[in-house]
Design a protein around this motif. Structure first.
Motif, PDB file in Angstrom:
ATOM      1  N   ALA A  60      38.602  70.861  55.641  1.00 14.42           N
ATOM      2  CA  ALA A  60      38.384  70.228  56.952  1.00 14.42           C
ATOM      3  C   ALA A  60      39.237  68.987  57.148  1.00 14.42           C
ATOM      4  N   ASP A  61      40.072  68.636  56.155  1.00 11.84           N
ATOM      5  CA  ASP A  61      40.983  67.496  56.248  1.00 11.84           C
ATOM      6  C   ASP A  61      42.245  67.951  56.966  1.00 11.84           C
ATOM      7  N   ARG A  62      42.362  67.637  58.233  1.00  9.61           N
ATOM      8  CA  ARG A  62      43.424  68.189  59.078  1.00  9.61           C
ATOM      9  C   ARG A  62      44.823  67.849  58.566  1.00  9.61           C
ATOM     10  N   ASP A  63      45.064  66.599  58.205  1.00 12.43           N
ATOM     11  CA  ASP A  63      46.405  66.192  57.783  1.00 12.43           C
ATOM     12  C   ASP A  63      46.802  66.858  56.470  1.00 12.43           C
ATOM     13  N   LEU A  64      45.871  66.913  55.519  1.00 16.55           N
ATOM     14  CA  LEU A  64      46.160  67.558  54.238  1.00 16.55           C
ATOM     15  C   LEU A  64      46.440  69.040  54.434  1.00 16.55           C
ATOM     16  N   VAL A  65      45.575  69.706  55.193  1.00 14.48           N
ATOM     17  CA  VAL A  65      45.745  71.139  55.427  1.00 14.48           C
ATOM     18  C   VAL A  65      47.072  71.418  56.112  1.00 14.48           C
ATOM     19  N   ASP A  66      47.406  70.625  57.112  1.00 13.59           N
ATOM     20  CA  ASP A  66      48.659  70.838  57.844  1.00 13.59           C
ATOM     21  C   ASP A  66      49.866  70.714  56.914  1.00 13.59           C
ATOM     22  N   SER A  67      49.852  69.714  56.026  1.00  9.87           N
ATOM     23  CA  SER A  67      50.990  69.517  55.127  1.00  9.87           C
ATOM     24  C   SER A  67      51.134  70.665  54.138  1.00  9.87           C
ATOM     25  N   ASN A  98      32.261  76.145  56.519  1.00  7.27           N
ATOM     26  CA  ASN A  98      32.536  77.507  56.970  1.00  7.27           C
ATOM     27  C   ASN A  98      33.052  77.576  58.399  1.00  7.27           C
ATOM     28  N   LEU A  99      32.606  76.648  59.247  1.00  7.45           N
ATOM     29  CA  LEU A  99      33.065  76.653  60.637  1.00  7.45           C
ATOM     30  C   LEU A  99      34.178  75.635  60.878  1.00  7.45           C
ATOM     31  N   VAL A 100      33.910  74.363  60.611  1.00 10.58           N
ATOM     32  CA  VAL A 100      34.926  73.341  60.864  1.00 10.58           C
ATOM     33  C   VAL A 100      36.132  73.545  59.951  1.00 10.58           C
ATOM     34  N   GLY A 101      35.884  73.875  58.681  1.00 12.55           N
ATOM     35  CA  GLY A 101      36.992  74.115  57.764  1.00 12.55           C
ATOM     36  C   GLY A 101      37.865  75.271  58.189  1.00 12.55           C
ATOM     37  N   THR A 102      37.257  76.375  58.608  1.00 13.83           N
ATOM     38  CA  THR A 102      38.032  77.528  59.068  1.00 13.83           C
ATOM     39  C   THR A 102      38.813  77.184  60.320  1.00 13.83           C
ATOM     40  N   PHE A 103      38.203  76.468  61.245  1.00 13.04           N
ATOM     41  CA  PHE A 103      38.913  76.016  62.450  1.00 13.04           C
ATOM     42  C   PHE A 103      40.153  75.199  62.083  1.00 13.04           C
ATOM     43  N   THR A 104      40.007  74.289  61.127  1.00 17.99           N
ATOM     44  CA  THR A 104      41.121  73.434  60.714  1.00 17.99           C
ATOM     45  C   THR A 104      42.268  74.267  60.155  1.00 17.99           C
ATOM     46  N   LEU A 105      41.958  75.248  59.343  1.00 16.30           N
ATOM     47  CA  LEU A 105      42.989  76.135  58.799  1.00 16.30           C
ATOM     48  C   LEU A 105      43.663  76.956  59.899  1.00 16.30           C
ATOM     49  N   LEU A 106      42.866  77.453  60.820  1.00 22.79           N
ATOM     50  CA  LEU A 106      43.435  78.253  61.906  1.00 22.79           C
ATOM     51  C   LEU A 106      44.409  77.456  62.757  1.00 22.79           C
TER      52      LEU A 106
END
Length: 332
Positions: A60-67, A98-106
């Motif tokens: 759910a960490d947007r910046d980490l996931v994006d990088s 399960n919800l916010v984390g998946t959204f962030t990955l998507l």
């Protein structure tokens, strides 16, 4: 797909997939894992550092996931809060992961146009009657019964919406109950095995008539790789190995294989809302993509799993007292 990001890769099914990738392909792997209680860094010990890296962080960490997503060719999303009992005690982590984390990955795969595969469960379909000849298929309506399964159902629907609305390249798989190495000892099969190894009488919910459709984690890993490589974008595939067995039979088989009396267990209060039966029709995966399970003999697979826990005591023994204390507090 030279580099693959595996979320939740220090957990049970994810770590099995990481091992399978590194042993059977030339891909390199980056694991992103929050390292909650269900993860174990020892499950990834000894992997080739030239092809493997572990990043400790939250999906759910947007910046980490994006990088991370910006630097890979595909994402395989295993990370989830997945224990039904825990979801009944506190649903909030299940909503967040399960919800916010998946959204962030998507959102990250949408931004970077990266191939995405989403791991889900047969529990999103609810349950079947014990005497119902039907099995779950790709068109079975969702009918989840717990905070865990409902948040997994929600994450599946997010993936489908991002495919249709934003054109991301994604597939989904819903798998039946996994067993095998590296499974946390709060789960049914490893709990019974480690109870016997610890001199504790195994515990069985209710009468033990609930049926699960068991598949070895290695077979699951092979199926996921097949879908990642050849699955049709936007489609869902069910992964099952025709392994329907009720819980009391599983427990008695474990006891017999471990040299114990088949009646050496205690009945405990059943879980609230305990689903009766799961059953997967995996024919589409077999017919379209040619996948077949290797562990077709469930008893042989159980014997292999028992052997792993017998020879990896250092992996699970530090966890045992805490897990059993938690169950004792709940009367289970």
């Amino acid at each position: 797909m030279g580099k693959i990001l595996v979320t939740g890769g220090a957990g049970f099914i994810g770590s099995n997939f990481v091992h399978y990738l590194l042993e059977t392909t030339n891909h390199s792997v980056v694991v992103l894992d929050k390292m909650t209680y269900a993860a174990n860094e020892m499950s990834l010990a000894g992997l080739d550092s030239n092809r493997f890296a572990l990043v400790k962080g939250d999906i759910a960490d947007r910046d980490l996931v994006d990088s991370l997503v910006a630097d890979v060719d595909a994402v395989v999303h295993y990370a989830a809060e997945s224990h039904n009992d825990n979801s009944l005690a506190d649903p909030s982590p299940f909503v967040q992961t399960n919800l916010v984390g998946t959204f962030t990955l998507l959102e990250a795969v949408r931004a970077h146009r990266v191939r995405f595969h989403h791991i889900s469960t047969d529990e999103v379909f609810g349950d079947l009657a014990l005497d119902d000849p039907a099995k779950f298929t790709e068109t079975t309506p969702y009918n989840p019964s717990s905070p865990y399964s409902s948040t997994k159902a929600g994450s599946d629907l997010l993936v489908r919406a991002w495919v249709r609305s934003f054109g991301i390249e994604a597939t989904i798989s819903n798998c039946s109950n996994n067993y095998g190495p590296y499974q946390h000892i709060e789960k049914f099969i490893p709990r019974q095995i480690t109870n016997v190894l610890s001199g504790i009488r195994p515990k069985l919910y209710g009468r033990g008539l609930n049926v699960r459709d068991w598949i070895h984690a290695q077979d699951h890993s092979a199926a996921v790789l097949k879908i990642l490589e050849a699955g049709k974008i936007g489609e869902t595939y069910l992964i099952g190995a025709n392994g329907e067995v009720n819980n009391i039979t599983v427990l008695r088989t474990i006891l017999r294989l471990m040299g114990q009396s088949e009646d050496s267990f205690e009945h405990v209060a059943d879980r609230p809302g305990h689903d009766l039966r799961y059953a997967i029709d995996g024919s589409r995966l077999r017919q379209e993509l040619g996948w077949e399970p290797v562990f077709t003999d469930f008893e042989a697979g159980l014997a292999d799993t028992i052997s792993w826990y017998e020879t990896h005591r250092s992996w699970w023994e530090p966890l045992k007292a805490e897990v059993e204390a938690k169950y004792a507090k709940a009367g289970q």
